[in-house]
Design a protein around this motif. Sequence first.
Motif, PDB file in Angstrom:
ATOM      1  N   SER A  39     -23.540  26.177 -56.078  1.00 25.89           N
ATOM      2  CA  SER A  39     -22.502  27.194 -56.205  1.00 25.89           C
ATOM      3  C   SER A  39     -22.551  27.963 -57.523  1.00 25.89           C
ATOM      4  N   TRP A  40     -22.463  27.256 -58.661  1.00 29.39           N
ATOM      5  CA  TRP A  40     -22.393  28.055 -59.892  1.00 29.39           C
ATOM      6  C   TRP A  40     -23.746  28.593 -60.287  1.00 29.39           C
ATOM      7  N   ASP A  41     -24.829  27.905 -59.886  1.00 30.48           N
ATOM      8  CA  ASP A  41     -26.165  28.467 -60.124  1.00 30.48           C
ATOM      9  C   ASP A  41     -26.278  29.836 -59.464  1.00 30.48           C
ATOM     10  N   GLY A  84     -36.026  16.663 -49.655  1.00 27.36           N
ATOM     11  CA  GLY A  84     -36.506  16.308 -50.986  1.00 27.36           C
ATOM     12  C   GLY A  84     -35.393  16.219 -52.003  1.00 27.36           C
ATOM     13  N   TYR A  85     -34.151  16.412 -51.593  1.00 25.62           N
ATOM     14  CA  TYR A  85     -33.030  16.225 -52.525  1.00 25.62           C
ATOM     15  C   TYR A  85     -32.071  15.207 -51.926  1.00 25.62           C
ATOM     16  N   PHE A  86     -31.628  14.294 -52.764  1.00 24.30           N
ATOM     17  CA  PHE A  86     -30.647  13.314 -52.314  1.00 24.30           C
ATOM     18  C   PHE A  86     -29.420  13.384 -53.222  1.00 24.30           C
ATOM     19  N   CYS A 111     -16.752  20.832 -55.005  1.00 20.39           N
ATOM     20  CA  CYS A 111     -17.002  22.198 -55.503  1.00 20.39           C
ATOM     21  C   CYS A 111     -17.577  22.171 -56.917  1.00 20.39           C
ATOM     22  N   GLN A 112     -17.737  23.330 -57.503  1.00 28.12           N
ATOM     23  CA  GLN A 112     -18.280  23.479 -58.867  1.00 28.12           C
ATOM     24  C   GLN A 112     -17.467  24.530 -59.634  1.00 28.12           C
ATOM     25  N   PRO A 113     -17.722  24.699 -60.930  1.00 24.70           N
ATOM     26  CA  PRO A 113     -16.892  25.602 -61.733  1.00 24.70           C
ATOM     27  C   PRO A 113     -16.783  27.027 -61.166  1.00 24.70           C
ATOM     28  N   MET A 176     -21.415  19.310 -65.359  1.00 29.61           N
ATOM     29  CA  MET A 176     -21.976  18.612 -66.528  1.00 29.61           C
ATOM     30  C   MET A 176     -22.016  17.106 -66.210  1.00 29.61           C
ATOM     31  N   ASP A 177     -22.720  16.799 -65.151  1.00 32.94           N
ATOM     32  CA  ASP A 177     -22.675  15.516 -64.454  1.00 32.94           C
ATOM     33  C   ASP A 177     -22.462  14.259 -65.303  1.00 32.94           C
ATOM     34  N   ASN A 178     -23.362  14.018 -66.263  1.00 31.85           N
ATOM     35  CA  ASN A 178     -23.283  12.742 -66.985  1.00 31.85           C
ATOM     36  C   ASN A 178     -22.826  12.949 -68.433  1.00 31.85           C
ATOM     37  N   GLU A 211     -34.470  11.665 -68.734  1.00 34.01           N
ATOM     38  CA  GLU A 211     -33.955  13.043 -68.694  1.00 34.01           C
ATOM     39  C   GLU A 211     -32.929  13.216 -67.567  1.00 34.01           C
ATOM     40  N   ARG A 212     -32.845  12.211 -66.694  1.00 28.42           N
ATOM     41  CA  ARG A 212     -31.906  12.269 -65.569  1.00 28.42           C
ATOM     42  C   ARG A 212     -30.848  11.167 -65.739  1.00 28.42           C
ATOM     43  N   PRO A 213     -29.751  11.243 -64.994  1.00 21.60           N
ATOM     44  CA  PRO A 213     -28.748  10.175 -65.090  1.00 21.60           C
ATOM     45  C   PRO A 213     -29.338   8.814 -64.681  1.00 21.60           C
ATOM     46  N   GLU A 370     -31.390  13.615 -73.064  1.00 23.76           N
ATOM     47  CA  GLU A 370     -30.702  13.096 -71.881  1.00 23.76           C
ATOM     48  C   GLU A 370     -29.707  14.061 -71.254  1.00 23.76           C
ATOM     49  N   TYR A 371     -30.217  15.050 -70.571  1.00 21.30           N
ATOM     50  CA  TYR A 371     -29.414  15.824 -69.621  1.00 21.30           C
ATOM     51  C   TYR A 371     -28.185  16.425 -70.290  1.00 21.30           C
ATOM     52  N   TRP A 372     -26.983  16.009 -69.931  1.00 19.61           N
ATOM     53  CA  TRP A 372     -25.787  16.610 -70.530  1.00 19.61           C
ATOM     54  C   TRP A 372     -25.309  15.820 -71.745  1.00 19.61           C
ATOM     55  N   ARG A 373     -26.178  14.956 -72.308  1.00 16.36           N
ATOM     56  CA  ARG A 373     -25.777  14.136 -73.462  1.00 16.36           C
ATOM     57  C   ARG A 373     -26.375  14.643 -74.771  1.00 16.36           C
ATOM     58  N   GLN A 429     -39.081  26.326 -64.259  1.00 21.32           N
ATOM     59  CA  GLN A 429     -38.765  27.427 -63.331  1.00 21.32           C
ATOM     60  C   GLN A 429     -37.362  27.284 -62.729  1.00 21.32           C
ATOM     61  N   GLN A 430     -36.432  26.854 -63.552  1.00 20.88           N
ATOM     62  CA  GLN A 430     -35.038  26.736 -63.079  1.00 20.88           C
ATOM     63  C   GLN A 430     -34.478  28.159 -62.952  1.00 20.88           C
ATOM     64  N   SER A 431     -33.944  28.461 -61.775  1.00 20.02           N
ATOM     65  CA  SER A 431     -33.518  29.849 -61.516  1.00 20.02           C
ATOM     66  C   SER A 431     -32.484  30.349 -62.518  1.00 20.02           C
ATOM     67  N   TRP A 432     -31.489  29.509 -62.843  1.00 24.75           N
ATOM     68  CA  TRP A 432     -30.419  30.064 -63.687  1.00 24.75           C
ATOM     69  C   TRP A 432     -30.872  30.306 -65.119  1.00 24.75           C
ATOM     70  N   THR A 433     -31.915  29.611 -65.543  1.00 24.80           N
ATOM     71  CA  THR A 433     -32.442  29.904 -66.879  1.00 24.80           C
ATOM     72  C   THR A 433     -33.172  31.244 -66.845  1.00 24.80           C
TER      73      THR A 433
HETATM   74  C1  9WN Z   1     -25.814  17.706 -58.895  1.00 25.07           C
HETATM   75  C2  9WN Z   1     -28.363  22.610 -59.927  1.00 25.07           C
HETATM   76  C3  9WN Z   1     -27.380  21.602 -60.498  1.00 25.07           C
HETATM   77  C4  9WN Z   1     -26.412  22.235 -61.520  1.00 25.07           C
HETATM   78  C5  9WN Z   1     -25.608  21.184 -62.279  1.00 25.07           C
HETATM   79  C6  9WN Z   1     -26.571  20.163 -62.868  1.00 25.07           C
HETATM   80  C7  9WN Z   1     -27.425  19.538 -61.762  1.00 25.07           C
HETATM   81  C8  9WN Z   1     -27.051  18.227 -59.657  1.00 25.07           C
HETATM   82  C9  9WN Z   1     -28.038  17.080 -59.849  1.00 25.07           C
HETATM   83  O1  9WN Z   1     -28.144  20.545 -61.089  1.00 25.07           O
HETATM   84  O2  9WN Z   1     -26.576  18.806 -60.889  1.00 25.07           O
HETATM   85  O3  9WN Z   1     -24.962  18.746 -58.549  1.00 25.07           O
HETATM   86  O4  9WN Z   1     -28.565  16.600 -58.841  1.00 25.07           O
HETATM   87  O5  9WN Z   1     -28.264  16.653 -60.977  1.00 25.07           O
HETATM   88  O6  9WN Z   1     -25.884  19.191 -63.576  1.00 25.07           O
HETATM   89  O7  9WN Z   1     -24.828  21.784 -63.281  1.00 25.07           O
HETATM   90  O8  9WN Z   1     -25.536  23.100 -60.868  1.00 25.07           O
HETATM   91  O9  9WN Z   1     -29.005  23.281 -60.957  1.00 25.07           O
END
Ligand code: 9WN
Length: 442
Positions: A39-41, A84-86, A111-113, A176-178, A211-213, A370-373, A429-433
Amino acid sequence: MRPNLGAVRLAASAAWTLSGNDIGTMITAAPRLYPHMWSWDTAFISIGLAHLNVARAARELETLLGAQWRNGMIPHIVFSEGTGYFPGPERWGAAELNTDAPNAPRTSGICQPPVHAIALRRIVDIARSQGQRDVAFKLLKTAWPKLYRWHEWLVRHRDPLGTGMLAIVHGWESGMDNSPRWDLPYAEVVPGPDLPPYVRLDRGLVAADAERPSDAEYDRYLWLIEEMRKVRYDADAVVRTSSFLVGDVFVTALFALASEVLATLGEESEQPPWRIRQLRGWARRSRAAVAAAYDPRTGLARDRDLRGDRWLSTSTIAGFAPLLCGGLPVDAEKSMLATLTGPEWAGHPALFARIPPSVSPNDVGFRPKEYWRGPMWPVIAWLFGWAFAQRGWQEESDHLRSECLRLAADGSFAEYYHPVTGEPLGSRQQSWTATVVLDWLH
Ligand code: 9WN
């Protein structure tokens, strides 16, 4: 040596990244790690797209809005056919359990922000600057009522205290998951023995697991979904029963800001005046809730744990939420801005670029990979930069822009970056970046 692409090649690579992530029906958040629409992406992605093709940007936003639940919620994930996503659509089971969820496309159940009105504002302005007033007007007419319903849903179902402080029922809802913001409330989330087994698919898609939770964090994330499934994603029942319920100061500030923006867009497109008044009222109330979360001892705003009935004081970027929406007394605001740019944060001498990281480098919980840390997230810097420009702080806004462009000049369009070395982390290649870089380069 870190590559430096230069503005022209950087813009071309950003555009190339977006087209590479375009799977025909949507632009995915990232090629492998996130093969769906978030959503917010998507709000941010549509801004970058607008620079390339306004009609395409409008279509992307409309695709997201096309998956809006009948009750008004914009879901956090709109699933593509990709695997490929869980957790995927089967694990969420949203459409099976709740008649408000669309059957096609499939979606998640949270939902998301609420940054979408900000995206709409940006797209409309870009369209107008390109002389495409018709496309802008048409998008405004179709998107506005849907965004109004989205904001109305948030007020109706996510303001349990009635103060304007919006609550989230899952860390994923914060985006900001973790983040350390959620450590205390997550400590109270105890996965039950009936948590169905699962296999993570994100491992191996980033350079290092750290780099992930962690797995313990994932168990809690998945357990919260089980709790929601039990009440069939009924919004009020979820708020009553979820073992995670937190007043999110950052989401609340974005809501206040976005509600003002939506009200102005409503005036420009002749929407009903009572709805516009209502939006301004919601913005006022949420702004006051953000100001009330301000802690004069730390100079930052706090989240509120609604299950534990306590303030959550962490030294994270979310503490600067009042700078996004205003509402603080002038002195407090000035000193908050000075903290953000000063040596505790963006001005810390060890940092690669003068951008606020997700956690203060001086905090004991700072973990630069570490991700959001700890890492720097360009998209968060974009949000502050955009809000600062609206608030008349052009110099601070320009500074964030040029520092972020320096960080992103390597052309990796990483999901996040090591704050000290500038090393790209998470997905590439993250789209929002790519999209925020495109916006900065125009
Ligand atoms: C869970 C897609 C999303 C972002 C989030 C970011 C990350 C997902 C994940 O990726 O979250 O929603 O699997 O880690 O934390 O802000 O919208 O880019």
